[in-house]
Scaffold this active site. Structure first.
Site, PDB file in Angstrom:
ATOM      1  N   ASP A 179      18.339  -5.097 -11.190  1.00 33.67           N
ATOM      2  CA  ASP A 179      17.312  -5.209 -12.231  1.00 33.67           C
ATOM      3  C   ASP A 179      16.910  -3.831 -12.752  1.00 33.67           C
ATOM      4  O   ASP A 179      15.727  -3.516 -12.871  1.00 33.67           O
ATOM      5  CB  ASP A 179      16.085  -5.947 -11.692  1.00 33.67           C
ATOM      6  CG  ASP A 179      15.235  -6.557 -12.809  1.00 33.67           C
ATOM      7  OD1 ASP A 179      15.739  -6.678 -13.949  1.00 33.67           O
ATOM      8  OD2 ASP A 179      14.064  -6.908 -12.553  1.00 33.67           O
ATOM      9  N   GLY A 239       4.524  -8.073 -11.142  1.00 28.07           N
ATOM     10  CA  GLY A 239       5.927  -8.438 -11.315  1.00 28.07           C
ATOM     11  C   GLY A 239       6.147  -9.869 -10.902  1.00 28.07           C
ATOM     12  O   GLY A 239       5.197 -10.616 -10.648  1.00 28.07           O
ATOM     13  N   GLY A 240       7.428 -10.256 -10.821  1.00 26.93           N
ATOM     14  CA  GLY A 240       7.743 -11.634 -10.482  1.00 26.93           C
ATOM     15  C   GLY A 240       7.391 -11.996  -9.060  1.00 26.93           C
ATOM     16  O   GLY A 240       7.124 -13.154  -8.754  1.00 26.93           O
ATOM     17  N   ALA A 241       7.373 -10.992  -8.136  1.00 28.34           N
ATOM     18  CA  ALA A 241       7.118 -11.287  -6.731  1.00 28.34           C
ATOM     19  C   ALA A 241       5.657 -11.113  -6.352  1.00 28.34           C
ATOM     20  O   ALA A 241       5.230 -11.628  -5.320  1.00 28.34           O
ATOM     21  CB  ALA A 241       7.986 -10.395  -5.848  1.00 28.34           C
ATOM     22  N   SER A 280       1.495  -8.927  -7.317  1.00 20.63           N
ATOM     23  CA  SER A 280       0.690  -7.938  -8.019  1.00 20.63           C
ATOM     24  C   SER A 280       0.627  -6.654  -7.199  1.00 20.63           C
ATOM     25  O   SER A 280       0.655  -6.690  -5.965  1.00 20.63           O
ATOM     26  CB  SER A 280      -0.727  -8.475  -8.245  1.00 20.63           C
ATOM     27  OG  SER A 280      -0.696  -9.663  -9.003  1.00 20.63           O
ATOM     28  N   VAL A 281       0.506  -5.509  -7.891  1.00 21.18           N
ATOM     29  CA  VAL A 281       0.477  -4.208  -7.229  1.00 21.18           C
ATOM     30  C   VAL A 281      -0.891  -3.569  -7.439  1.00 21.18           C
ATOM     31  O   VAL A 281      -1.398  -3.530  -8.571  1.00 21.18           O
ATOM     32  CB  VAL A 281       1.587  -3.284  -7.771  1.00 21.18           C
ATOM     33  CG1 VAL A 281       1.566  -1.946  -7.045  1.00 21.18           C
ATOM     34  CG2 VAL A 281       2.952  -3.952  -7.625  1.00 21.18           C
ATOM     35  N   LYS A 283       1.718  -4.010  -2.712  1.00 19.88           N
ATOM     36  CA  LYS A 283       2.171  -5.203  -3.430  1.00 19.88           C
ATOM     37  C   LYS A 283       1.713  -6.437  -2.673  1.00 19.88           C
ATOM     38  O   LYS A 283       2.035  -6.640  -1.502  1.00 19.88           O
ATOM     39  CB  LYS A 283       3.698  -5.219  -3.573  1.00 19.88           C
ATOM     40  CG  LYS A 283       4.206  -6.465  -4.304  1.00 19.88           C
ATOM     41  CD  LYS A 283       5.716  -6.491  -4.432  1.00 19.88           C
ATOM     42  CE  LYS A 283       6.191  -5.573  -5.516  1.00 19.88           C
ATOM     43  NZ  LYS A 283       7.644  -5.763  -5.799  1.00 19.88           N
TER      44      LYS A 283
END
Length: 660
Positions: A451, A335-337, A339-340, A354
């Site tokens: 979101d 995601g934008g913040a 990796s998972v 994350k």
């Protein structure tokens, strides 16, 4: 001093304080924000929208500096200009009003917005040198001659005076670098005129544009007012004086030179004062930087202490081992913040880890707030935060592991082996609604997710919906009517009042949920700017008006669904996506509509946002922020940001927010 977020911003603020009185000309006119014409092309967007906000941001910065600006990132080209007699503050007000008209052309490849004081155009080709455009240039005329005979005009005399006036003003403008004003007596009254070419035109092109404008505007006589709206210039005459003495000085080189000499004398007289203020500000800025460093260090220590002494703390080494040093084969998504990764803890639990992109020391305050926010949330339809790690080389968040894919991978993947049944879709809709209702009303302080979209709805082994990714979530106090913030999220799910005005309430989540419902039931993405697919909001609403609502249901269900229930769910989606905040239901009411068979589902009062110009009744009166240079304009819009760069995210599953 805490309001100064960067040295660049602070430097601008200093210049405003020091020189605003000295350099801003007094405006004898109003901002002239009356709408003259808004023209949008019939051709719809395809991929232009992805760079449109960046282009508009650059144009905005230039307008704030010099009262006009042009920018382009192919295939988007944009130009904005104020009339030269307007002061910078009046220009900013007019340009801001111009921007409020942009949503009318949001689904078009081009648009031209003419106000009496300014002009804005965007297109998908380079038009900067374009003087005339036979297809789109137009003339707007005022009241007919019959309404002004009592003022002492004769029809032939008035027409002759206007023709002479137009000839004079176009000549003056060509000789005066593209701007001129003039007036003439006709009978017992006076007629006034203004001509201006856009700065991107050459002298030759300017003459060509004004000659054509003069020829066209003569068709308005003997109306009391006329405007030529050409691709490269603007020409107006009126029996009302619409400009001030400032414009007359600008048309007279001798008066302009005198004004410049006076301004230079003022600059020299106050140079010492400005230098003193600059030195004082430098000292303040140094103290500000020291304060920020201390605050970051204190925040990090505070976060470290809280995490270390609570159940939230995970050692970095344990999580690194659990994910096999973040092996790519364990990557679940990005995601934008961050990796998972899938991880297995020593006690056998499977978790999602994350790995955040940003440095934890720099973002300690934001990270602290996020951990506090999510750790207090426990609900069957919300992904649970298990803890965090902050003392290793990077920041990590640990969530419960959700076995199945995200909802978008199940619904929109054409190669997906599993097709959700009606009951599964209905349960996902209800579960998501219950999770949002808990966020809005089930906690001590309201929480807005910001979101909600298919990719942020995860499905566990029983296909139970779990809302994920709280990176953009915000607390919302009981005494607050809304939050004003830079927008962030995904465009096709954004509520109109949030997209245009940056005003955030829980009804923004309601709108996003409505889009989500229609996507789940219809089995389609809401690609609002792609011509080949289009907005499902518009499609479903058309079916609703035609009493064919069930035709919207995903064909893959092959008619295997209860018609009354399907109709109610689609109607709930339309209720949630109404343009006005006031008529959207709360999430608690939505849950009742979906679960209580005796609860009446009301009829939608408004069409979806992208199918209508209707918004809140006072929308036109709102001022939108266009620069930190203007203290009268404070709220960010979708295309404009403050000097610290509010972001605009478009259909990006990895979207994040930058602070305003």
């Amino acid at each position: 001093m805490s309001n100064f977020s960067s040295s660049s911003t602070a430097h601008r603020v200093l210049l405003i304080i020091s020189f605003s009185i000295l350099f801003i000309s007094i405006s004898y006119a109003d901002p002239r924000i009356q709408e003259v014409s808004v023209n949008c092309s019939a051709t719809k967007y395809k991929h232009l929208v992805t760079v449109f906000p960046t282009v508009m941001e650059e144009v905005t910065e230039k307008v704030a500096d010099q009262n006009w600006g042009a920018s382009y990132i192919p295939p988007v080209y944009a130009l904005a200009s104020c009339m030269e007699d307007l002061s910078n503050s009046d220009c900013l007000l007019c340009f801001t009003e111009c921007q409020t008209k942009i949503p009318r052309c949001m689904s078009s490849t081009s648009g031209r917005i003419y106000l009496d004081g300014c002009f804005l155009r965007f297109d998908n080709y380079s038009f900067f040198q374009e003087a005339v455009d036979e297809k789109h240039d137009k003339v707007v005329c005022g009241k007919p001659f019959s309404s002004i005979t009592k003022e002492g005009f004769s029809k032939s005399g008035f027409t002759q005076s206007v023709n002479e006036l137009i000839h004079n003003v176009t000549r003056i403008a060509v000789e005066n670098k593209g701007f001129g004003v003039s007036d003439i007596k006709s009978g017992i009254a006076t007629v006034y005129s203004m001509a201006q070419c856009w700065k991107t035109l050459s002298s030759r092109s300017c003459r060509k544009c004004l000659d054509q404008a003069a020829q066209d505007i003569r068709s308005c006589t003997p109306s009391i007012e006329g405007r030529s709206l050409n691709a490269g210039c603007y020409l107006r005459y009126s029996t009302t004086k619409f400009y001030g003495t400032n414009a007359e000085k600008m048309s007279d080189p001798d008066k302009m030179n005198g004004a410049k000499n006076m301004k230079m004398a003022i600059v020299i007289a106050f140079a010492t004062l400005a230098l003193s203020l600059l030195c004082l500000f430098g000292a303040c800025l140094g103290y500000k930087r020291l304060y920020i460093l201390r605050k970051e260090r204190n925040n990090f220590c505070r976060l470290s202490s809280v995490a270390s002494n609570s159940h939230l703390n995970f050692k970095y080494e344990i999580l690194e081992k659990a994910t096999e040093s973040f092996d790519p084969s364990r990557k679940l998504g990005q995601g934008g913040a961050g990796s998972v990764f899938r991880g297995t803890l020593p006690d056998g639990r499977t978790v999602a880890v994350k790995r955040l992109f940003f440095n934890h020391r720099q973002w300690a305050d934001e990270f602290f707030n996020e951990v506090n926010l999510i750790s207090g949330i426990q609900h069957k339809n919300l992904v649970q935060l298990l803890g965090c790690s902050i003392e290793g080389p990077e920041s990590l968040l640990v969530y419960e592991h959700v076995a199945n894919k995200s909802l978008d991978q199940v619904i929109f993947d054409k190669q997906a082996t599993q097709t959700l049944t009606w009951r599964q879709r209905f349960d996902i809709v209800v579960g998501t609604a219950e999770g949002l209702a808990y966020l809005h009303a089930g906690t001590q302080t309201r929480i807005i997710h910001r979101d909600i979209k298919c990719s942020n709805i995860l499905l566990d082994e029983n296909l139970t919906a779990k809302i994920a990714d709280f990176g953009l979530a915000r607390r919302f106090g009981a005494d607050e009517s809304h939050l004003s913030t830079g927008i962030a999220g995904t465009l096709s799910y954004m509520a109109p009042e949030y997209l245009v005005r940056g005003q955030l309430t829980e009804k923004a989540d309601v709108y996003s949920f409505g889009v989500l419902v229609l996507e789940i039931i219809c089995g389609k993405k809401n690609n609002v700017f792609l011509q080949e697919s289009g907005s499902i909001l518009e499609e479903v609403y058309k079916h609703y008006k035609a009493n064919t609502l069930l035709d919207s249901v995903d064909p893959s269900l092959e008619g295997k669904f209860p018609e009354k229930e399907a109709s109610d769910v689609l109607q709930v989606g339309l209720l949630c996506t109404q343009a006005s905040i006031a008529v959207r239901p709360s999430m608690s009411d939505v849950v009742k509509m979906l679960t209580d068979k005796d609860f009446h589902v009301p009829l939608p009062k408004q069409p979806p946002f992208l199918n209508a110009s209707v918004m809140d009744p006072d929308a036109s009166s709102i001022s939108f922020g266009i620069s930190s240079r203007s203290s009268t304009l404070t709220n960010s819009t979708s295309f404009v940001s403050s000097s610290s760069s509010s972001a605009f995210y478009l259909n990006d599953p990895a979207s994040t927010e930058t602070t305003k």
